[in-house]
Design a protein around this motif. Structure first.
Motif, PDB file in Angstrom:
ATOM      1  N   LEU A  71     -59.946 -97.164  85.572  1.00  0.00           N
ATOM      2  CA  LEU A  71     -59.220 -97.808  86.798  1.00  0.00           C
ATOM      3  C   LEU A  71     -60.253 -98.479  87.821  1.00  0.00           C
ATOM      4  O   LEU A  71     -59.554 -99.294  88.629  1.00  0.00           O
ATOM      5  N   ILE A  72     -61.353 -98.242  87.533  1.00  0.00           N
ATOM      6  CA  ILE A  72     -62.539 -98.528  88.783  1.00  0.00           C
ATOM      7  C   ILE A  72     -63.016 -99.802  88.481  1.00  0.00           C
ATOM      8  O   ILE A  72     -63.715 -99.794  87.207  1.00  0.00           O
ATOM      9  N   PRO A  73     -62.849-101.002  89.223  1.00  0.00           N
ATOM     10  CA  PRO A  73     -63.608-102.065  88.598  1.00  0.00           C
ATOM     11  C   PRO A  73     -65.261-101.922  88.702  1.00  0.00           C
ATOM     12  O   PRO A  73     -65.774-100.888  89.419  1.00  0.00           O
ATOM     13  N   GLY A  74     -65.926-102.858  88.195  1.00  0.00           N
ATOM     14  CA  GLY A  74     -67.326-102.798  88.039  1.00  0.00           C
ATOM     15  C   GLY A  74     -67.924-102.381  86.796  1.00  0.00           C
ATOM     16  O   GLY A  74     -69.050-102.438  86.838  1.00  0.00           O
ATOM     17  N   GLY A  75     -67.092-102.274  85.820  1.00  0.00           N
ATOM     18  CA  GLY A  75     -67.750-101.959  84.555  1.00  0.00           C
ATOM     19  C   GLY A  75     -68.333-103.242  83.809  1.00  0.00           C
ATOM     20  O   GLY A  75     -67.520-104.382  84.049  1.00  0.00           O
ATOM     21  N   HIS A  76     -69.210-103.097  83.258  1.00  0.00           N
ATOM     22  CA  HIS A  76     -69.834-104.455  82.625  1.00  0.00           C
ATOM     23  C   HIS A  76     -70.700-104.062  81.370  1.00  0.00           C
ATOM     24  O   HIS A  76     -71.129-103.135  81.212  1.00  0.00           O
ATOM     25  N   VAL A  77     -71.005-105.300  80.674  1.00  0.00           N
ATOM     26  CA  VAL A  77     -71.917-105.438  79.747  1.00  0.00           C
ATOM     27  C   VAL A  77     -73.129-106.254  80.096  1.00  0.00           C
ATOM     28  O   VAL A  77     -72.925-107.351  80.654  1.00  0.00           O
ATOM     29  N   GLU A 119     -67.098-115.979  81.967  1.00  0.00           N
ATOM     30  CA  GLU A 119     -67.187-114.891  83.600  1.00  0.00           C
ATOM     31  C   GLU A 119     -68.618-114.240  83.407  1.00  0.00           C
ATOM     32  O   GLU A 119     -68.528-113.211  83.445  1.00  0.00           O
ATOM     33  N   VAL A 120     -69.621-115.026  83.228  1.00  0.00           N
ATOM     34  CA  VAL A 120     -70.971-114.672  83.023  1.00  0.00           C
ATOM     35  C   VAL A 120     -71.820-114.792  84.257  1.00  0.00           C
ATOM     36  O   VAL A 120     -71.791-115.727  84.976  1.00  0.00           O
ATOM     37  N   ALA A 121     -72.523-113.707  84.819  1.00  0.00           N
ATOM     38  CA  ALA A 121     -73.449-113.730  85.851  1.00  0.00           C
ATOM     39  C   ALA A 121     -74.864-113.660  85.202  1.00  0.00           C
ATOM     40  O   ALA A 121     -75.111-112.832  84.509  1.00  0.00           O
ATOM     41  N   LEU A 122     -75.668-114.874  85.473  1.00  0.00           N
ATOM     42  CA  LEU A 122     -77.145-115.122  85.080  1.00  0.00           C
ATOM     43  C   LEU A 122     -78.044-114.594  85.850  1.00  0.00           C
ATOM     44  O   LEU A 122     -78.003-114.648  87.067  1.00  0.00           O
ATOM     45  N   ASP A 123     -78.958-114.135  85.270  1.00  0.00           N
ATOM     46  CA  ASP A 123     -80.312-113.550  85.817  1.00  0.00           C
ATOM     47  C   ASP A 123     -81.366-114.278  85.249  1.00  0.00           C
ATOM     48  O   ASP A 123     -81.890-113.955  84.123  1.00  0.00           O
ATOM     49  N   ASP A 124     -81.769-115.318  85.570  1.00  0.00           N
ATOM     50  CA  ASP A 124     -82.784-116.214  84.948  1.00  0.00           C
ATOM     51  C   ASP A 124     -84.243-115.620  84.808  1.00  0.00           C
ATOM     52  O   ASP A 124     -84.963-115.757  83.911  1.00  0.00           O
ATOM     53  N   LEU A 158     -77.712-111.582  80.886  1.00  0.00           N
ATOM     54  CA  LEU A 158     -76.338-111.852  81.294  1.00  0.00           C
ATOM     55  C   LEU A 158     -75.612-110.647  81.653  1.00  0.00           C
ATOM     56  O   LEU A 158     -75.601-109.355  80.903  1.00  0.00           O
ATOM     57  N   ARG A 159     -74.674-110.668  82.456  1.00  0.00           N
ATOM     58  CA  ARG A 159     -73.656-109.520  83.053  1.00  0.00           C
ATOM     59  C   ARG A 159     -72.492-110.026  82.875  1.00  0.00           C
ATOM     60  O   ARG A 159     -71.812-111.096  83.425  1.00  0.00           O
ATOM     61  N   ILE A 160     -71.485-109.380  81.815  1.00  0.00           N
ATOM     62  CA  ILE A 160     -70.029-109.954  81.761  1.00  0.00           C
ATOM     63  C   ILE A 160     -69.094-108.706  82.005  1.00  0.00           C
ATOM     64  O   ILE A 160     -69.397-107.500  81.721  1.00  0.00           O
ATOM     65  N   PRO A 161     -68.214-108.962  82.847  1.00  0.00           N
ATOM     66  CA  PRO A 161     -67.209-107.846  83.202  1.00  0.00           C
ATOM     67  C   PRO A 161     -66.772-107.289  81.845  1.00  0.00           C
ATOM     68  O   PRO A 161     -66.265-107.951  80.854  1.00  0.00           O
ATOM     69  N   SER A 162     -66.595-105.818  81.746  1.00  0.00           N
ATOM     70  CA  SER A 162     -65.789-105.384  80.701  1.00  0.00           C
ATOM     71  C   SER A 162     -65.364-103.800  80.988  1.00  0.00           C
ATOM     72  O   SER A 162     -66.166-103.299  81.807  1.00  0.00           O
ATOM     73  N   ASP A 163     -64.486-103.380  80.143  1.00  0.00           N
ATOM     74  CA  ASP A 163     -64.196-102.162  80.498  1.00  0.00           C
ATOM     75  C   ASP A 163     -64.877-101.329  79.536  1.00  0.00           C
ATOM     76  O   ASP A 163     -64.550 -99.878  79.112  1.00  0.00           O
ATOM     77  N   GLY A 164     -65.536-101.616  78.657  1.00  0.00           N
ATOM     78  CA  GLY A 164     -66.565-100.858  77.549  1.00  0.00           C
ATOM     79  C   GLY A 164     -65.875-100.513  76.521  1.00  0.00           C
ATOM     80  O   GLY A 164     -66.445 -99.609  75.632  1.00  0.00           O
ATOM     81  N   VAL A 182     -74.153-101.011  78.056  1.00  0.00           N
ATOM     82  CA  VAL A 182     -72.809-100.942  78.624  1.00  0.00           C
ATOM     83  C   VAL A 182     -72.742-100.013  79.973  1.00  0.00           C
ATOM     84  O   VAL A 182     -73.445 -98.755  79.764  1.00  0.00           O
ATOM     85  N   HIS A 183     -72.278-100.760  80.990  1.00  0.00           N
ATOM     86  CA  HIS A 183     -71.931 -99.750  82.244  1.00  0.00           C
ATOM     87  C   HIS A 183     -70.430 -99.439  82.284  1.00  0.00           C
ATOM     88  O   HIS A 183     -69.952-100.447  82.634  1.00  0.00           O
ATOM     89  N   THR A 184     -70.121 -98.451  82.448  1.00  0.00           N
ATOM     90  CA  THR A 184     -68.752 -97.926  82.784  1.00  0.00           C
ATOM     91  C   THR A 184     -68.625 -97.082  83.964  1.00  0.00           C
ATOM     92  O   THR A 184     -69.574 -96.359  84.030  1.00  0.00           O
ATOM     93  N   PRO A 185     -67.660 -97.241  84.900  1.00  0.00           N
ATOM     94  CA  PRO A 185     -67.736 -96.500  86.089  1.00  0.00           C
ATOM     95  C   PRO A 185     -67.701 -94.843  85.659  1.00  0.00           C
ATOM     96  O   PRO A 185     -66.827 -94.580  84.550  1.00  0.00           O
ATOM     97  N   ASP A 186     -68.170 -94.100  86.279  1.00  0.00           N
ATOM     98  CA  ASP A 186     -68.273 -92.492  86.009  1.00  0.00           C
ATOM     99  C   ASP A 186     -67.284 -91.939  87.106  1.00  0.00           C
ATOM    100  O   ASP A 186     -66.717 -92.539  87.702  1.00  0.00           O
ATOM    101  N   LEU A 187     -67.246 -90.505  86.881  1.00  0.00           N
ATOM    102  CA  LEU A 187     -66.323 -90.031  87.966  1.00  0.00           C
ATOM    103  C   LEU A 187     -66.403 -89.559  89.162  1.00  0.00           C
ATOM    104  O   LEU A 187     -65.783 -89.624  90.039  1.00  0.00           O
TER     105      LEU A 187
END
Length: 333
Positions: free
Chosen positions: A241-247, A266-271, A276-282, A306-311
């Motif tokens: 339910l919480i935004p911010g998850g990404h790969v 929808e890619v955020a680049l870090d040259d 690359l950071r891509i929004p994802s629910d994992g 993979v980063h998913t929001p924790d509790l």
């Protein structure tokens, strides 16, 4: 007798909830501690109620365990199949409560504490001694049974507290912040005890401020905020339910990095780090889709995380005022 006649009663019993409440309310003066919450807790599960200090967790436990009454206007409450208002004595016979503060008498031995509880449950002398001995053994307290409880460590006292709660063989147990103040080893021991109880068919209503504890133990979690359930579901459902998850994809080859950036949306680049950071629910579905697009482009990442929001994120979003999107009516199932 037909097969359907045999199976019908079993099906009803298996689906009966351990605790139900509708529109549960409790106010102290002008302060609404519980502002119309609904509960529907299945038998043989762990339900965790999270919330900051003063959120109403202990108040909910006190109402459901008959220690205080809900406000007029609350809907019906059933615990262990019994109507709380009409038959509180039957509810008390079906439950056990381990509160925030230990009920252990430090001036007497662990065994004497157990026998005192056996007397309160009107067990015969022989049955009481047998029950006390079995529970002391089960909770690894047999060697300390003859010692004054005041000499016990914090973890031992909490184990004794829970053992005393089980003297009456309750099928529903309320654990109000049972591991507060315990060291990590003692907390993990208590978690093992809770898992064993649930494996035996016991229902556990747990309140805690330890997010890890709810994540480890609970089948369902509800977060209390301002007297209402701000979020509810399984741990995995709440995290989504919480935004911010990404790969995050990292590449060693700049050419592969650029090709992947062109193939994905929808890619955020870090040259600097070629990441690359891509929004994802994992979820597995999203990861398969992501890897499929990379494969179609003939690109392979050197590192995928993979980063998913924790509790923690779940807890602080509703209780910190940020809110979480599109929550249904406050029902914990």
């Amino acid at each position: 007798m037909t097969a359907s006649q045999v199976s019908a009663p079993i099906a009803v019993s298996a689906t009966a909830p351990a605790i139900t409440a509708t529109g549960l309310r409790k106010s102290y003066g002008d302060k609404a501690v519980l502002d119309g919450i609904d509960l529907d807790i299945a038998e043989g599960t762990v339900f965790a109620l999270l919330g900051p200090n003063g959120a109403g967790k202990t108040t909910a436990v006190k109402i459901l365990s008959t220690l205080i009454t809900a406000d007029p206007g609350s809907g019906p409450i059933r615990v262990g199949g019994h109507d709380l208002a009409a038959d509180p004595q039957a509810v008390r016979a079906a439950i056990g409560v381990t509160g925030q503060f230990s009920a252990v008498d430090g001036l007497i031995t662990g065994e004497e504490n157990m026998l005192l509880m056996a007397d309160l449950h009107h067990l015969g002398r022989r049955e009481g001694r047998r029950t006390a001995a079995e529970l002391l053994e089960r909770f690894d307290l047999a060697d300390a049974a003859k010692k004054p409880a005041a000499t016990y460590s914090g973890g031992m006292k909490r184990r004794l507290d829970l053992a005393m709660t089980l003297v009456g063989d309750p099928r529903i147990i309320f654990l109000d912040e049972p591991t507060t103040g315990l060291d990590p080893r003692s907390r993990h021991t208590m978690w093992g005890i809770v898992r064993a109880l649930v494996a035996g068919g016991v229902t556990v209503f747990l309140t805690t401020q330890y997010l890890e504890e709810a994540d480890e133990l609970a089948d369902r979690i509800a977060v209390l905020s301002d007297g209402r359930i701000a979020a509810q579901g399984t741990a995995a459902e709440l995290k989504r339910l919480i935004p911010g998850g990404h790969v995050r994809l990292r590449f060693d080859d700049p050419v592969a990095y650029r090709s992947a950036a062109g193939a994905l949306r929808e890619v955020a680049l870090d040259d600097e780090t070629l990441s690359l950071r891509i929004p994802s629910d994992g979820s597995q579905r999203e990861l398969r889709s992501l890897l499929g697009r990379l494969e179609s482009a003939g690109v392979e990442a050197d590192e995928l995380t993979v980063h998913t929001p924790d509790l923690d994120d779940v807890f602080f979003a509703p209780t910190g005022g940020a809110g979480i999107p599109d929550q249904p009516k406050e029902t914990a199932r």
